[in-house]
Scaffold this motif. Sequence first.
Motif, PDB file in Angstrom:
ATOM      1  N   MET A   1      19.763   0.804 -12.056  1.00 30.79           N
ATOM      2  CA  MET A   1      19.275   0.600 -13.414  1.00 30.79           C
ATOM      3  C   MET A   1      18.152  -0.437 -13.437  1.00 30.79           C
ATOM      4  O   MET A   1      18.117  -1.317 -14.259  1.00 30.79           O
ATOM      5  N   ARG A   2      17.232  -0.344 -12.495  1.00 29.24           N
ATOM      6  CA  ARG A   2      16.121  -1.288 -12.441  1.00 29.24           C
ATOM      7  C   ARG A   2      14.910  -0.675 -13.108  1.00 29.24           C
ATOM      8  O   ARG A   2      14.602   0.488 -12.922  1.00 29.24           O
ATOM      9  N   SER A   3      14.197  -1.456 -13.929  1.00 35.39           N
ATOM     10  CA  SER A   3      12.986  -0.997 -14.563  1.00 35.39           C
ATOM     11  C   SER A   3      11.910  -2.047 -14.399  1.00 35.39           C
ATOM     12  O   SER A   3      12.178  -3.244 -14.451  1.00 35.39           O
ATOM     13  N   GLY A   4      10.656  -1.612 -14.196  1.00 33.90           N
ATOM     14  CA  GLY A   4       9.550  -2.550 -14.090  1.00 33.90           C
ATOM     15  C   GLY A   4       9.186  -3.136 -15.434  1.00 33.90           C
ATOM     16  O   GLY A   4       8.500  -4.146 -15.512  1.00 33.90           O
ATOM     17  N   ASN A   5       9.600  -2.497 -16.515  1.00 32.85           N
ATOM     18  CA  ASN A   5       9.336  -2.997 -17.848  1.00 32.85           C
ATOM     19  C   ASN A   5      10.203  -4.227 -18.106  1.00 32.85           C
ATOM     20  O   ASN A   5      11.427  -4.149 -18.047  1.00 32.85           O
ATOM     21  N   PRO A   6       9.594  -5.389 -18.417  1.00 28.20           N
ATOM     22  CA  PRO A   6      10.405  -6.589 -18.638  1.00 28.20           C
ATOM     23  C   PRO A   6      11.351  -6.468 -19.816  1.00 28.20           C
ATOM     24  O   PRO A   6      12.319  -7.210 -19.924  1.00 28.20           O
ATOM     25  N   ALA A   7      11.069  -5.524 -20.720  1.00 27.95           N
ATOM     26  CA  ALA A   7      11.969  -5.326 -21.861  1.00 27.95           C
ATOM     27  C   ALA A   7      13.203  -4.540 -21.477  1.00 27.95           C
ATOM     28  O   ALA A   7      14.190  -4.526 -22.198  1.00 27.95           O
ATOM     29  N   LEU A   8      13.151  -3.840 -20.363  1.00 24.59           N
ATOM     30  CA  LEU A   8      14.267  -3.019 -19.917  1.00 24.59           C
ATOM     31  C   LEU A   8      14.696  -3.470 -18.535  1.00 24.59           C
ATOM     32  O   LEU A   8      14.055  -3.168 -17.545  1.00 24.59           O
ATOM     33  N   LYS A   9      15.755  -4.217 -18.459  1.00 22.62           N
ATOM     34  CA  LYS A   9      16.204  -4.732 -17.170  1.00 22.62           C
ATOM     35  C   LYS A   9      17.668  -4.397 -16.961  1.00 22.62           C
ATOM     36  O   LYS A   9      18.333  -3.838 -17.829  1.00 22.62           O
ATOM     37  N   GLU A  10      18.183  -4.769 -15.791  1.00 25.72           N
ATOM     38  CA  GLU A  10      19.495  -4.321 -15.360  1.00 25.72           C
ATOM     39  C   GLU A  10      20.608  -4.715 -16.316  1.00 25.72           C
ATOM     40  O   GLU A  10      21.583  -4.003 -16.489  1.00 25.72           O
ATOM     41  N   SER A  11      20.484  -5.889 -16.973  1.00 26.06           N
ATOM     42  CA  SER A  11      21.569  -6.382 -17.815  1.00 26.06           C
ATOM     43  C   SER A  11      21.519  -5.857 -19.242  1.00 26.06           C
ATOM     44  O   SER A  11      22.355  -6.220 -20.058  1.00 26.06           O
ATOM     45  N   THR A  12      20.549  -4.996 -19.565  1.00 24.10           N
ATOM     46  CA  THR A  12      20.370  -4.572 -20.946  1.00 24.10           C
ATOM     47  C   THR A  12      21.612  -3.925 -21.526  1.00 24.10           C
ATOM     48  O   THR A  12      21.985  -4.172 -22.662  1.00 24.10           O
ATOM     49  N   PHE A  13      22.291  -3.078 -20.756  1.00 20.84           N
ATOM     50  CA  PHE A  13      23.459  -2.364 -21.263  1.00 20.84           C
ATOM     51  C   PHE A  13      24.767  -3.062 -20.906  1.00 20.84           C
ATOM     52  O   PHE A  13      25.826  -2.477 -21.002  1.00 20.84           O
ATOM     53  N   LEU A 143      10.594  16.520  -9.920  1.00 25.91           N
ATOM     54  CA  LEU A 143       9.491  16.306  -8.989  1.00 25.91           C
ATOM     55  C   LEU A 143       9.387  14.844  -8.580  1.00 25.91           C
ATOM     56  O   LEU A 143       8.988  14.527  -7.453  1.00 25.91           O
ATOM     57  N   ILE A 144       9.734  13.962  -9.500  1.00 25.01           N
ATOM     58  CA  ILE A 144       9.762  12.524  -9.229  1.00 25.01           C
ATOM     59  C   ILE A 144      11.177  12.020  -9.503  1.00 25.01           C
ATOM     60  O   ILE A 144      11.718  12.252 -10.588  1.00 25.01           O
ATOM     61  N   LYS A 145      11.763  11.364  -8.535  1.00 19.50           N
ATOM     62  CA  LYS A 145      13.111  10.830  -8.683  1.00 19.50           C
ATOM     63  C   LYS A 145      13.072   9.302  -8.586  1.00 19.50           C
ATOM     64  O   LYS A 145      12.419   8.754  -7.694  1.00 19.50           O
ATOM     65  N   ALA A 146      13.760   8.682  -9.510  1.00 25.94           N
ATOM     66  CA  ALA A 146      13.770   7.222  -9.554  1.00 25.94           C
ATOM     67  C   ALA A 146      14.831   6.680  -8.587  1.00 25.94           C
ATOM     68  O   ALA A 146      15.885   6.195  -8.988  1.00 25.94           O
ATOM     69  N   THR A 147      14.543   6.772  -7.287  1.00 26.23           N
ATOM     70  CA  THR A 147      15.449   6.227  -6.287  1.00 26.23           C
ATOM     71  C   THR A 147      15.357   4.701  -6.277  1.00 26.23           C
ATOM     72  O   THR A 147      14.433   4.112  -6.856  1.00 26.23           O
ATOM     73  N   GLU A 148      16.277   4.071  -5.587  1.00 22.23           N
ATOM     74  CA  GLU A 148      16.274   2.610  -5.554  1.00 22.23           C
ATOM     75  C   GLU A 148      15.017   2.067  -4.886  1.00 22.23           C
ATOM     76  O   GLU A 148      14.442   1.077  -5.329  1.00 22.23           O
ATOM     77  N   PHE A 150      12.108   3.569  -4.752  1.00 17.28           N
ATOM     78  CA  PHE A 150      11.028   3.833  -5.702  1.00 17.28           C
ATOM     79  C   PHE A 150      10.985   2.743  -6.768  1.00 17.28           C
ATOM     80  O   PHE A 150       9.923   2.192  -7.083  1.00 17.28           O
ATOM     81  N   LYS A 151      12.149   2.433  -7.316  1.00 16.11           N
ATOM     82  CA  LYS A 151      12.221   1.401  -8.351  1.00 16.11           C
ATOM     83  C   LYS A 151      11.774   0.048  -7.817  1.00 16.11           C
ATOM     84  O   LYS A 151      11.013  -0.672  -8.480  1.00 16.11           O
ATOM     85  N   LEU A 152      12.240  -0.291  -6.628  1.00 12.61           N
ATOM     86  CA  LEU A 152      11.897  -1.581  -6.044  1.00 12.61           C
ATOM     87  C   LEU A 152      10.390  -1.708  -5.835  1.00 12.61           C
ATOM     88  O   LEU A 152       9.791  -2.748  -6.131  1.00 12.61           O
ATOM     89  N   GLY A 153       9.760  -0.636  -5.353  1.00 11.79           N
ATOM     90  CA  GLY A 153       8.327  -0.663  -5.114  1.00 11.79           C
ATOM     91  C   GLY A 153       7.531  -0.818  -6.400  1.00 11.79           C
ATOM     92  O   GLY A 153       6.579  -1.604  -6.460  1.00 11.79           O
ATOM     93  N   VAL A 154       7.926  -0.089  -7.442  1.00 10.87           N
ATOM     94  CA  VAL A 154       7.210  -0.160  -8.716  1.00 10.87           C
ATOM     95  C   VAL A 154       7.389  -1.534  -9.365  1.00 10.87           C
ATOM     96  O   VAL A 154       6.437  -2.117  -9.901  1.00 10.87           O
ATOM     97  N   VAL A 155       8.605  -2.058  -9.311  1.00  6.48           N
ATOM     98  CA  VAL A 155       8.863  -3.379  -9.892  1.00  6.48           C
ATOM     99  C   VAL A 155       8.053  -4.454  -9.165  1.00  6.48           C
ATOM    100  O   VAL A 155       7.459  -5.343  -9.792  1.00  6.48           O
ATOM    101  N   ALA A 156       8.003  -4.383  -7.842  1.00  3.01           N
ATOM    102  CA  ALA A 156       7.240  -5.358  -7.067  1.00  3.01           C
ATOM    103  C   ALA A 156       5.754  -5.282  -7.394  1.00  3.01           C
ATOM    104  O   ALA A 156       5.080  -6.306  -7.577  1.00  3.01           O
ATOM    105  N   ALA A 157       5.220  -4.058  -7.488  1.00  2.06           N
ATOM    106  CA  ALA A 157       3.807  -3.884  -7.818  1.00  2.06           C
ATOM    107  C   ALA A 157       3.499  -4.367  -9.229  1.00  2.06           C
ATOM    108  O   ALA A 157       2.464  -4.996  -9.474  1.00  2.06           O
ATOM    109  N   THR A 158       4.415  -4.101 -10.157  1.00  2.00           N
ATOM    110  CA  THR A 158       4.228  -4.564 -11.533  1.00  2.00           C
ATOM    111  C   THR A 158       4.203  -6.088 -11.594  1.00  2.00           C
ATOM    112  O   THR A 158       3.375  -6.681 -12.302  1.00  2.00           O
ATOM    113  N   GLY A 159       5.095  -6.714 -10.843  1.00  2.00           N
ATOM    114  CA  GLY A 159       5.109  -8.172 -10.798  1.00  2.00           C
ATOM    115  C   GLY A 159       3.823  -8.740 -10.213  1.00  2.00           C
ATOM    116  O   GLY A 159       3.299  -9.754 -10.684  1.00  2.00           O
TER     117      GLY A 159
END
Length: 251
Positions: A1-13, A143-148, A150-159
């Motif tokens: 449940m990782r998102s690069g969007n700072p408004a949507l993070k692991e603890s949201t739910f 076609l695109i799957k949000a694997t762990e 994948f999520k880690l790479g996008v979050v790191a790049a966003t940061g």
Amino acid sequence: MRSGNPALKESTFLDLGSGAVVSRDAGAMTLNGTVNKTGILLLLSVLTAAFAWNQIEFTADGATGGGIYLWGGLIGGFVLALITTFKKAWAPVTAPMYALVEGLFLGAISAIYNQWHEGIVLQAVMLTMGTLFALLFAYRSGLIKATENFKLGVVAATGGIALVYLATIVLGLFNINIPMIHESGLVGIGFSLFVIVIAALNLVLDFDFIETGVEQGAPKYMEWYGAFGLMVTLVWLYIEFLRLLQKLYSR
């Protein structure tokens, strides 16, 4: 449940007391509800954007009447985004307020860009919406799957991008400019393309995050929060398309 969007993070739910996933049998978050509320937020932002656009006058000396909408919308949107992020239960109220205020900023900056290069705003809007639907189709079709990874790479790049922009703001206070990446040369265009790709991939993480909330029965107000988080990414993507097109026009 990782998102690069700072408004949507692991603890949201998660319930902050027990650490368990918040679940509601009645009045739970739905995908259709989130989509509908996203549409409402976009409509609200368009209304105030149109208002701000029409308040700006252009003379030989430059634009007048847009400063209050540009800076008021930018600062007000940032404050409301922070409030919504830390007070998720307030999202049914703060998310529409964010859309209205952010629309003022978008309308003002769009009018300025359009004055520089007529038609650039329509192109940026079409590219943003096209990217949204293309990524949604790619995600829903598998076609695109949000694997762990994948999520880690996008979050790191966003940061990393966030740090570059923060450095740009801080150095700008001392009249120091980061060379090339904000210019219209090949490096600047390449940087804008990279940022757009990362922003677009954040949409995939947002889709996955919202879908996870629906599956886990998040409370109804999270529809507004999910719509808010998705809009944050769309605003970022739109601004980056404007910046890229402006660089291309300037060559």
